[in-house]
Design a protein around this motif. Structure first.
Motif, PDB file in Angstrom:
ATOM      1  N   TYR A  35       0.830  -1.207   0.000  1.00 18.20           N
ATOM      2  CA  TYR A  35       0.000   0.000   0.000  1.00 18.20           C
ATOM      3  C   TYR A  35       0.862   1.252   0.000  1.00 18.20           C
ATOM      4  N   ALA A  36       1.933   1.265   0.816  1.00 17.94           N
ATOM      5  CA  ALA A  36       2.800   2.438   0.881  1.00 17.94           C
ATOM      6  C   ALA A  36       3.477   2.698  -0.461  1.00 17.94           C
ATOM      7  N   ILE A  37       3.902   1.648  -1.140  1.00 18.96           N
ATOM      8  CA  ILE A  37       4.552   1.815  -2.444  1.00 18.96           C
ATOM      9  C   ILE A  37       3.566   2.351  -3.474  1.00 18.96           C
ATOM     10  N   ARG A  38       2.362   1.782  -3.499  1.00 23.30           N
ATOM     11  CA  ARG A  38       1.351   2.280  -4.438  1.00 23.30           C
ATOM     12  C   ARG A  38       0.994   3.726  -4.143  1.00 23.30           C
ATOM     13  N   VAL A  45       3.015  10.866  -9.224  1.00 17.78           N
ATOM     14  CA  VAL A  45       2.238  11.235 -10.405  1.00 17.78           C
ATOM     15  C   VAL A  45       1.449  12.515 -10.148  1.00 17.78           C
ATOM     16  N   GLU A  46       0.829  12.622  -8.989  1.00 18.97           N
ATOM     17  CA  GLU A  46       0.071  13.823  -8.650  1.00 18.97           C
ATOM     18  C   GLU A  46       0.978  15.043  -8.577  1.00 18.97           C
ATOM     19  N   LEU A  47       2.159  14.862  -7.988  1.00 16.04           N
ATOM     20  CA  LEU A  47       3.100  15.977  -7.874  1.00 16.04           C
ATOM     21  C   LEU A  47       3.548  16.447  -9.252  1.00 16.04           C
ATOM     22  N   THR A  52       3.242  20.511 -13.461  1.00 14.00           N
ATOM     23  CA  THR A  52       3.098  20.769 -14.894  1.00 14.00           C
ATOM     24  C   THR A  52       1.976  21.766 -15.160  1.00 14.00           C
ATOM     25  N   ILE A  53       0.850  21.572 -14.509  1.00 12.66           N
ATOM     26  CA  ILE A  53      -0.279  22.496 -14.697  1.00 12.66           C
ATOM     27  C   ILE A  53       0.108  23.901 -14.248  1.00 12.66           C
ATOM     28  N   LEU A 343       0.453  18.075  -1.013  1.00  5.53           N
ATOM     29  CA  LEU A 343       0.483  16.665  -1.402  1.00  5.53           C
ATOM     30  C   LEU A 343       1.289  15.819  -0.418  1.00  5.53           C
ATOM     31  N   THR A 344       2.368  16.377   0.114  1.00  5.37           N
ATOM     32  CA  THR A 344       3.153  15.635   1.094  1.00  5.37           C
ATOM     33  C   THR A 344       2.382  15.441   2.387  1.00  5.37           C
TER      34      THR A 344
END
Length: 364
Positions: A35-38, A45-47, A52-53, A343-344
């Motif tokens: 779970y932690a890896i996923r 990906v979110e970061l 980028t946006i 996000l963190t």
């Protein structure tokens, strides 16, 4: 005639009985690690998507920071018109504005990810943008971070008591005050505090972060000056933030008061304070911890007007100055720090909540 027995087929089960091996087998045996890896992969990906946006959003804004810098040089009489083309080309290269938008994006992300370089700052050229941001960051963390923590603690404690003692006079007064003041802007409370304590009573300073006559350093005089000058802006944030947490905590507390486990605890003869802290509050503070972790991420770009009002040298003041002068590198730097912190905070909460509450099993 006698019927012949069918032939017996022997199957070698040695391979089937062998325990599975490989990465998938290891992850199946360690669901929490899987779970932690996923979750960390999703975080990356979110970061990347948020950065980028933000990059394309600010680069598509109208205006040219190089032209703004040239105009500043002209006003200071240090600009040579004969070298304009060469100077503009050099500045466009330094600020990462040469090439098309995709080339600019690749160069910016390469410098940011591999070298931690955000480019030069226009408001303090040629100082790097990260240096300008790091100068303001401790003031924002010290003011808004500590204020947010105090507001959360006061709000959760008072809100829990108000919900526990619902119907009492003190609870009713506290709830009505919270409803009336929870959505009042921070800067409005700051204006009232400045008028009362700075201009009317003259007890506290109205602007700046410390006394300019005291040299900055880890000394009792400087620390005392910082605390004195930061009291009014911090108080304006704590007051309104506390009322907001009071409302949300009371809303979570009231529905669980009739639960069977609380009735059973009361029937056992436990004290009301013990039932409140060990049973009722434990079942409503988890959502508050989640909300608090998310709110911490917004302290980097929140309460900008409060910093402007008190002339506080935090990220809010830096961001406003950068927007006024089209300093894209500094604007992106402040925005990226806000994105990274939010996000963190969410990632850490997702990893810590299963440890705080055994009922939370995200990996199943």
């Amino acid at each position: 005639m006698t019927a012949e027995a069918p032939p017996v087929v022997t199957v070698d089960k040695s391979q089937d009985s062998a325990p599975p091996s490989g990465v998938r087998a290891w992850l199946s045996r360690h669901p929490l690690a899987a779970y932690a890896i996923r979750r960390f992969g999703l975080y990356l990906v979110e970061l990347w998507g948020a950065l980028t946006i933000a990059f394309f959003f600010f680069r598509l804004m109208p205006g040219d920071p190089v032209r703004t810098l040239i105009q500043t040089l002209q006003q200071n009489y240090i600009y040579n018109a004969q070298a304009s083309a060469e100077l503009i080309a050099r500045y466009r290269t330094e600020f990462g504005l040469d090439g098309n938008l995709f080339v600019q994006y690749v160069k910016y992300m390469e410098k940011l990810v591999l070298h931690g370089d955000m480019g030069p700052s226009l408001i303090n050229y040629p100082t790097p943008a990260q240096t300008v941001i790091l100068r303001s960051l401790p003031w924002t963390i010290g003011l808004l971070g500590i204020s947010a923590v105090l507001a959360w603690i006061f709000g959760v404690v008072i809100g829990a008591i108000a919900g526990w003692r619902r119907g009492k006079l003190g609870s009713t007064i506290t709830t009505n005050l919270a409803i009336a003041l929870a959505h009042v802007p921070f800067f409005f409370v700051a204006l009232i505090l400045v008028y009362v304590f700075a201009y009317t009573l003259g007890m506290l300073p109205a602007r700046s972060a410390y006394d300019s006559s005291i040299a900055p350093g880890i000394t009792p005089e400087f620390i005392g000056s910082v605390l004195k000058y930061g009291l009014l802006p911090a108080l304006s944030i704590v007051v309104i933030g506390t009322f907001g947490w009071i409302l949300s905590t009371r809303m979570l507390m009231v529905p669980i008061l009739g639960e069977d486990y609380l009735v059973y605890a009361e029937a056992k003869g436990l004290k009301g304070s013990r039932i409140l802290t060990r049973y009722a509050l434990r079942n409503c503070y988890l959502p508050q911890i989640t909300a608090f972790g998310i709110s911490l991420g917004f302290i980097f770009n929140g309460n900008v007007l409060v910093e402007q009002l008190f002339n506080y040298p935090g990220l809010g003041t830096t961001l406003v100055t950068a927007i006024q002068q089209l300093d894209f590198n500094t604007i992106l730097g402040v925005t990226n720090i806000a994105i990274f912190s939010v996000l963190t905070a969410v990632l850490l909460l997702d990893l810590l909540l299963p440890l705080l509450d055994p009922r939370v099993k995200y990996w199943k």
